[in-house]
Design an enzyme around this catalytic site. Structure first.
Site, PDB file in Angstrom:
ATOM      1  N   GLU A 175       0.793  -1.229   0.000  1.00  0.00           N
ATOM      2  CA  GLU A 175       0.000   0.000   0.000  1.00  0.00           C
ATOM      3  C   GLU A 175       0.829   1.285   0.000  1.00  0.00           C
ATOM      4  O   GLU A 175       0.768   2.083   0.961  1.00  0.00           O
ATOM      5  CB  GLU A 175      -0.956   0.011   1.193  1.00  0.00           C
ATOM      6  N   GLU A 362      -5.390  -8.509   0.723  1.00  0.00           N
ATOM      7  CA  GLU A 362      -6.031  -8.182   2.009  1.00  0.00           C
ATOM      8  C   GLU A 362      -7.507  -7.947   1.775  1.00  0.00           C
ATOM      9  O   GLU A 362      -7.890  -7.306   0.786  1.00  0.00           O
ATOM     10  CB  GLU A 362      -5.466  -6.887   2.632  1.00  0.00           C
TER      11      GLU A 362
END
Ligand code: FCB
Length: 453
Positions: A175, A362
Site C-alpha cells: 500500500e 487483504e
C-alpha cells in the site's frame, strides 16, 4: 457447508499479517529501530499509547501460529519482513540473527504445507533511513529521499539470496498510497510528516524502489507482485462537479500507482496543480525502471468503496462523503461487498491486456464481538460472493488472503481494532480461534474437496 464460491481448482486461500503488527521482540537479536518504534513512542500518536513492542509476540510464538494456520488448511501465508531486522540501519552489513528468523519461519511454513508469500516493506522503515544520527550512513528523509529506493533494492537482494530457493513469489511493497498519505501527507502514521501534496515524492520513490527490487527478484528467478490499496470511487451525484472531484480522487488513490506500474505513465494530476514529473522528482528513465520487470501479479487490498463530492476546502479538489444505508464495521468503515466486484471488473476494463492476474492480498473487517464474530463471517461471505461474481465475469483472480490471521497492532488505533480470525488476549498471549476461523477452515476444505480427483 455448501461450496457456493465457484472458484478455479488452483485458487489459493490464505491469510495475511505484517511484521510490526504481530512480531514484537523489537529489541531482540540485533533488530534496529524502525519508524514505527519511534512514532508509537510519541505521546498522542497511537491511541492509548499502544506500541508494537510486544504485539502478538509472534517472534517467539510463530510455531504455535503456524499450527493454527495448518488447522485452517491455508494454502498460503502473507507476512512481511522487517527490514531493520535484516539491516539494522537500512544499509550495509547484514544481521545474521534477523535473517535466521525468517529462514526458520519459511522452513516451518513449508513443513506445514503452506506457501510463504513475503512482503518486503510493510511500512516499518529502518529509523536510520528517516533520521540518521549525525554520523549516519544516509541523508535521511525516508521515502522523500530517492536514495532510499536504491537501499531497498540492496535489501531485496539480501533476502532473495537467502530465501529465494524456497519462496517462489514476492510482494515488494504494501500500500504505497496509504503509506504516502497517512505517513507523509497527514501525519497519522509513521513517520508522522504533514506535507500534504509535498508528500508526492514518497509515492514516486516507493514506485522506483519497487522497480529496482523487482529487477533483483527477477534476476533470482522469482515472481514479483505489489500490493496496492484500491477503492472504487463513486461520485456523490451526477452533478459534473461531483463527477470531476471523483475523477481527481481516483487519480490520486488508484491511478497514481496502477498507471505507472501497468501503463508506464503517471495519470493526469492537473486537478492538484501537479504535472507529469510530480513536482520535479521524476527523472528521465524512471518510468522505464518502474516497469522494466513486468508484474507477475497485482495484489489488491480491498476494504470499501469511496464516495466523493465536489471540494468544500480549496486545498484539495475533492471531499469525501459518507456512505449511508449500509452496515459499518467496528472501525466505522462501510460494508459494501459489491464494491469488490466493481473494483475488479473496473481494473479489467481500464487496463485490459496490461492487467496481470490478480490476488486479493487483504480483505477483512474489525469487529467488536470477541469469539462469536458473525459480522466477520457475513463480511467475508459477501466479499467472496462478489469475488466469485467478478471471476464469472472473466476477471483472472488467483487467490484470496484475508486480513488478518490474528488480532494485532492496528497502527494508529493500537490494539483497539480486532481484525483476526483468531482472538489474541494481549495480556496473556492466549490465542483462541473465533467462529470465523471454523467457517474459513470449512470453506477452504470444501473448495479442495470439490476439486480433488
Ligand atoms: C491495511 C494495512 C494493514 C491493516 C489493514 C486493516 O491498510 O495494509 O496493515 O492495517 O489495513
Amino acid at each position: 457447508m455448501p461450496d457456493r464460491y465457484d472458484l478455479p481448482a488452483g485458487f489459493r486461500w490464505g491469510a495475511a499479517t505484517a511484521a510490526y503488527q504481530i512480531e514484537g521482540a523489537v529489541d531482540e537479536d540485533g533488530r534496529g529501530p524502525s519508524i514505527w518504534d519511534v512514532f508509537s513512542a510519541r505521546p498522542g500518536a497511537v491511541r492509548d499509547g499502544h506500541t508494537g513492542a510486544v504485539a502478538c509476540d509472534h517472534y517467539h510464538r510463530y510455531p504455535e501460529d503456524i499450527a493454527l494456520m495448518k488447522g485452517l488448511g491455508l494454502d498460503g501465508y502473507r507476512f512481511s519482513i522487517a527490514w531493520s531486522r535484516i539491516q539494522p540501519t537500512g544499509v550495509g552489513p547484514v544481521n545474521p540473527a534477523g535473517l535466521a528468523f525468517y529462514d526458520r519461519l519459511v522452513d516451518a511454513l513449508l513443513e506445514a504445507g503452506i506457501t510463504p508469500l513475503p512482503t518486503l516493506f510493510h511500512w516499518d522503515l529502518p529509523q536510520a533511513l528517516e533520521a540518521p544520527s549525525s554520523s549516519g550512513p544516509t541523508a535521511g528523509g525516508g521515502w522523500l529521499n530517492r536514495d532510499t529506493a536504491y537501499r531497498f533494492a540492496e535489501y531485496a537482494a539480501v533476502v532473495a539470496d537467502r530465501l529465494g530457493d524456497r519462496v517462489p513469489a514476492w510482494i515488494t511493497l504494501n500500500e504505497p498510497f496509504v503509506h504516502m498519505v497517512y505517513g507523509y501527507a497527514l501525519g497519522i502514521h509513521a513517520p508522522g510528516r504533514e506535507l500534504m501534496l509535498d508528500a508526492l515524492p514518497a509515492a514516486h520513490h516507493q514506485l522506483l524502489a519497487h522497480g529496482l527490487a523487482a529487477d533483483v527478484l527477477r534476476e533470482h528467478g522469482l515472481q514479483v507482485l505489489i500490493a496496492n490499496n484500491l477503492t472504487p470511487v463513486r461520485p456523490a451525484s451526477t452533478d459534473p462537479a461531483d463527477v470531476a472531484a471523483a475523477q481527481a480522487y481516483d487519480a490520486l488513490h488508484n491511478r497514481l500507482f496502477t498507471d505507472p506500474l501497468l501503463l508506464g505513465r503517471y495519470p493526469d494530476l492537473s486537478a492538484y496543480g501537479v504535472g507529469a514529473d510530480l513536482g520535479g522528482c521524476v527523472r528521465d528513465g524512471d518510468l522505464k525502471l518502474i516497469t522494466a520487470t513486468p508484474l507477475d501479479g497485482l495484489g489488491v487490498n480491498y476494504y470499501n468503496p469511496t464516495r466523493i463530492a465536489a471540494p468544500t476546502d480549496p486545498a484539495l479538489p475533492f471531499t469525501e462523503a459518507p456512505i449511508e444505508g449500509v452496515p459499518h464495521t467496528a472501525f466505522g468503515w462501510p460494508v459494501v461487498p459489491d464494491g469488490l466486484r466493481e473494483l475488479l471488473t473496473g481494473l479489467r476494463d481500464r487496463y485490459g491486456a496490461a492487467l496481470p492476474p490478480i490476488t486479493i492480498t487483504e480483505n477483512g473487517c474489525s469487529t467488536t464481538s470477541t469469539l462469536d464474530d458473525q459480522p466477520r463471517i457475513d463480511y467475508l461471505a459477501g466479499h467472496l460472493d462478489a469475488l466469485a461474481a467478478a471471476v464469472a465475469e472473466g476477471v483472472d483472480v488467483r487467490g484470496y488472503y484475508t486480513w488478518s490471521l490474528l488480532d494485532n497492532f492496528e497502527w494508529a488505533e493500537g490494539y483497539h481494532q480486532r481484525f483476526g480470525l483468531i482472538h489474541v488476549d494481549f495480556e496473556t498471549q492466549v490465542r483462541t480461534p473465533k467462529a470465523s476461523y471454523a467457517w474459513y477452515r470449512d470453506l477452504i476444505a470444501a473448495h479442495h474437496a470439490r476439486h480433488a480427483g
